[in-house]
Enzyme design. Structure first.
Site, mmCIF file in Angstrom:
data_model
loop_
_atom_site.group_PDB
_atom_site.id
_atom_site.type_symbol
_atom_site.label_atom_id
_atom_site.label_comp_id
_atom_site.label_asym_id
_atom_site.label_seq_id
_atom_site.Cartn_x
_atom_site.Cartn_y
_atom_site.Cartn_z
ATOM 1 N N GLU A 294 0.819 -1.206 0.000
ATOM 2 C CA GLU A 294 0.000 0.000 0.000
ATOM 3 C C GLU A 294 0.856 1.262 0.000
ATOM 4 O O GLU A 294 0.403 2.333 -0.403
ATOM 5 C CB GLU A 294 -0.919 -0.003 1.225
ATOM 6 C CG GLU A 294 -1.832 1.195 1.306
ATOM 7 C CD GLU A 294 -2.804 1.107 2.466
ATOM 8 O OE1 GLU A 294 -2.963 2.107 3.160
ATOM 9 O OE2 GLU A 294 -3.384 0.031 2.659
ATOM 10 N N PRO A 338 -8.818 4.758 2.953
ATOM 11 C CA PRO A 338 -8.650 3.420 3.527
ATOM 12 C C PRO A 338 -8.876 2.308 2.504
ATOM 13 O O PRO A 338 -9.464 2.518 1.440
ATOM 14 C CB PRO A 338 -9.710 3.375 4.635
ATOM 15 C CG PRO A 338 -9.963 4.793 4.972
ATOM 16 C CD PRO A 338 -9.818 5.548 3.686
ATOM 17 N N ARG A 339 -8.432 1.129 2.876
ATOM 18 C CA ARG A 339 -8.440 0.009 1.944
ATOM 19 C C ARG A 339 -9.843 -0.377 1.483
ATOM 20 O O ARG A 339 -10.043 -0.723 0.324
ATOM 21 C CB ARG A 339 -7.756 -1.198 2.597
ATOM 22 C CG ARG A 339 -6.281 -0.978 2.785
ATOM 23 C CD ARG A 339 -5.622 -2.103 3.550
ATOM 24 N NE ARG A 339 -4.174 -1.891 3.595
ATOM 25 C CZ ARG A 339 -3.337 -2.711 4.222
ATOM 26 N NH1 ARG A 339 -3.800 -3.771 4.857
ATOM 27 N NH2 ARG A 339 -2.044 -2.464 4.212
ATOM 28 N N ASP A 340 -10.803 -0.360 2.399
ATOM 29 C CA ASP A 340 -12.143 -0.776 1.994
ATOM 30 C C ASP A 340 -12.733 0.196 0.980
ATOM 31 O O ASP A 340 -13.375 -0.212 0.008
ATOM 32 C CB ASP A 340 -13.056 -0.918 3.218
ATOM 33 C CG ASP A 340 -13.185 0.379 4.024
ATOM 34 O OD1 ASP A 340 -12.173 1.089 4.160
ATOM 35 O OD2 ASP A 340 -14.293 0.670 4.507
#
Length: 647
Positions: A294, A338-340
């Site tokens: 990331e 964020p990842r989601d």
């Protein structure tokens, strides 16, 4: 819904000390009973797993003077999956003087988890983070440094400060080597015994307390029983239930699932994280997926063609015909949402026909601007090993052609329920790192996994397990002849016999792949009640077929990877059903759990706090019985609960 689960009693964390949140951890440590150094030599602990959580815990407990036995299924403790973590580890050091603090890390973590984690646990994690960096530096971990010699940091998704310490793209490996050398020091000192190539197959519970494990020597097939005063599970997550994930192929859920069947509650199993920067699937031949850190989102820009179906070479697509959709939709955070959020956004672009690559399931991660601004040499220094890995896998040069990425199963926020002391519902069974549920809520922020694993192992567990050992005198007479030990050993032998006698005509891997496809389709980035109901039926039917038609070759008394995989997949079947039941019960969208019935007009996750501000802790009720749901209410005193916004 009653056909899938039954209601159990409410659950609460009796170990939370209460009071001002800044003082809770100090208060708990002061109130905990202690064991004198001389008496620690009389107490024993079993640790399962040698990753960052397990390795650091075993080393620290060994140094404190306890007698420690460690087990891992790898051929070396250094092969634990923590080694695969690339991007960094968070800590609230505020070396950049950019406004970071323990309170801000606490806030970012609770918000990033969509307000589905405990305040007490998360604040303690933020407090411990600052000590982790000092510990790692003292061990010689080669963190990146600025020109003047100070430790360097960078940003990760979901935050607006630079708090992530890193060692190029090898942070997990370097931190694991630090924990490993501490572990080996205790091996040399005689306080720790490490047993590699041993897999835990059962938990031994005596008079309601965890007292040992049954393990299989994976080379000879011999079953062994090992007893101690307490057991610590540090066995990672269950992402491999989906078959294709970024996890090492050996990662499994068996240790925690065996404990669950013995009485340990399993919390929030539907919270499975999709990582947005994975190399896309290339075909059915694949057995795992490769993660691109990331950290690349710091300098890489994510985009797709504006026009659906545009198959031109990316170099031929002008700026005006590119959609930098994260920068457009989330201007405050841009590519560092964020990842989601980033994962669902990528899926939406591909669903709209703007995906790139041969399958159309991909988006571009482009370093053209960064290379032009900073120069290729600086990008190589920051990310060179990651770029090399991408080039070897795809045969494409990311310095001249944008990377292609797509979301993939990565981390699991669910795990065994633990209290503030990290103790499960089975007294004497402690669960640390990714194997427990405690710190990340419905979504983990990047670079927080290493933080939690080391916080639990170096600082939290050593401060709480002593209280249990001091408060519980272990009765004499518990040895290999005890009825509970013999029962656990017999159950392992019977399960092994069943697996070897199926003698079907279909490979275990084919069952696993089909199970993973069901989970990805119905319990992946999007879920809904209809699909989850279908998935439960399909999983039950497939599991029944597994026990009738799976082909498990060889015998037990040898190195038998077919048998190893069969046992793990059998546990994945049971877990997968519970994951879908948990997702079905939670009729809201929060973090990584996205129910299509619960979203805003803009397609963002819509929580329903009045109904679902709780931890869902599931109790195994027996074969063929619906699981019992125990709710732990989540209360927020220090953070205002609101709908997340990264715009």
């Amino acid at each position: 819904m009653s056909e899938y689960y039954a209601q159990g009693d409410a659950l609460f964390d009796a170990k939370d000390p209460g009071g001002p949140i800044e003082e809770r951890w100090d208060k708990r440590r002061f109130e905990a009973k202690l064991i004198s150094p001389a008496n620690r030599r009389k107490r024993s602990v079993i640790v399962i797993g040698t990753g960052l959580a397990g390795g650091s815990a075993a080393a620290t407990l060994g140094e404190a003077g306890y007698r420690i036995k460690v087990f891992c299924y790898q051929d070396s403790a250094r092969r634990a999956h923590s080694i695969a973590a690339q991007g960094g580890i968070n800590a609230a050091k505020d070396y950049r003087n950019d406004g970071d603090s323990i309170r801000r890390l606490f806030y970012d973590t609770v918000k990033g988890g969509d307000y589905r984690s405990r305040e007490s646990n998360v604040y303690r994690l933020a407090q411990a983070s600052v000590s982790i960096i000092d510990q790692a530096v003292a061990q010689g971990v080669p963190f990146a440094r600025e020109y003047g010699g100070l430790l360097d940091t960078r940003s990760f998704g979901g935050v607006q400060v630079s708090r992530t310490f890193y060692a190029r793209g090898q942070t997990g490996q370097q931190l694991l080597l630090g924990a490993y050398q501490a572990l080996e020091r205790q091996v040399a000192a005689g306080t720790v015994e490490v047993n590699t190539r041993h897999e835990m197959l059962e938990l031994i519970v005596v008079d309601g307390k965890a007292r040992g494990v049954v393990v299989r020597d994976m080379v000879t097939g011999a079953f062994e029983t090992h007893l101690a005063d307490a057991v610590v599970l540090a066995t990672g997550g269950y992402g491999n239930a989906y078959y294709l994930s970024t996890n090492a192929m050996g990662c499994n859920v068996s240790a925690t699932w065996r404990a669950h069947r013995k009485g340990a509650y399993f919390a929030n199993p539907c919270y499975t994280q999709i990582h947005p920067t994975c190399i896309p699937v290339s075909g059915d031949h694949q057995s795992k997926l490769t993660l691109m850190s990331e950290s690349l989102r710091n300098d890489g820009r994510i985009w797709v063609p504006v026009a659906a179906g545009d198959t031109r070479d990316p170099a031929q697509i002008p700026e005006a015909e590119r959609d930098y959709y994260l920068e457009r939709a989330y201007p405050a955070f841009g590519n560092l949402v964020p990842r989601d959020v980033a994962s669902r956004a990528a899926k939406q672009q591909c669903d709209a026909g703007r995906g790139v690559g041969p399958t159309g399931l991909g988006v571009y991660l482009d370093f053209g601007d960064a290379i032009e601004r900073l120069g290729r040499a600086e990008i190589e220094e920051k990310y060179g090993n990651l770029f090399d890995m991408y080039a070897k896998i795809t045969d494409e040069d990311p310095y001249t052609t944008p990377m292609r990425i797509f979301p993939a199963i990565h981390y699991t926020m669910g795990g065994l329920w633990v209290d503030y002391d990290l103790q499960s519902t089975i007294p004497g069974l402690f669960v640390i790192g990714e194997a427990n549920f405690s710190d990340h809520g419905a979504n983990r922020l990047g670079a927080s996994a290493l933080m939690q694993g080391l916080a639990d192992g170096y600082f939290v567990l050593p401060g709480t397990i002593g209280d249990y050992l001091a408060s519980n005198q272990m009765p004499a007479g518990v040895d290999d002849t005890h009825p509970a030990v013999l029962e656990a050993l017999a159950s392992v032998r019977e399960r092994t016999r069943r697996l070897l006698q199926i003698n079907g005509n279909r490979t275990v891997d084919s069952f696993h792949r089909e199970l993973g496809s069901i989970l990805w389709e119905y319990c992946g980035m999007e879920r809904n009640a209809e699909g989850l109901t279908v998935a439960i039926g399909l999983i039950r039917k497939l599991r029944e077929s597994f026990w009738s038609h799976a082909k498990v070759t060889g015998i037990n008394e040898e190195l038998n990877q077919s048998l190893e995989r069969a046992g793990r997949v059998a546990d994945f079947f049971e877990l997968a059903e519970l994951m879908c039941i948990d997702a079905l019960h939670r009729g809201e969208s929060c973090g990584a759990h996205f129910r299509t019935e619960s979203q805003t007009a803009e397609g963002e996750a819509l929580r329903r706090d009045q109904e679902y501000s709780h931890v869902a802790a599931w109790e195994f009720a027996g074969e063929g019985m619906p699981p019992l749901l125990h709710r732990e209410q989540l209360d927020f005193e220090y953070i205002k609960v609101q709908q997340r916004s990264y715009k």
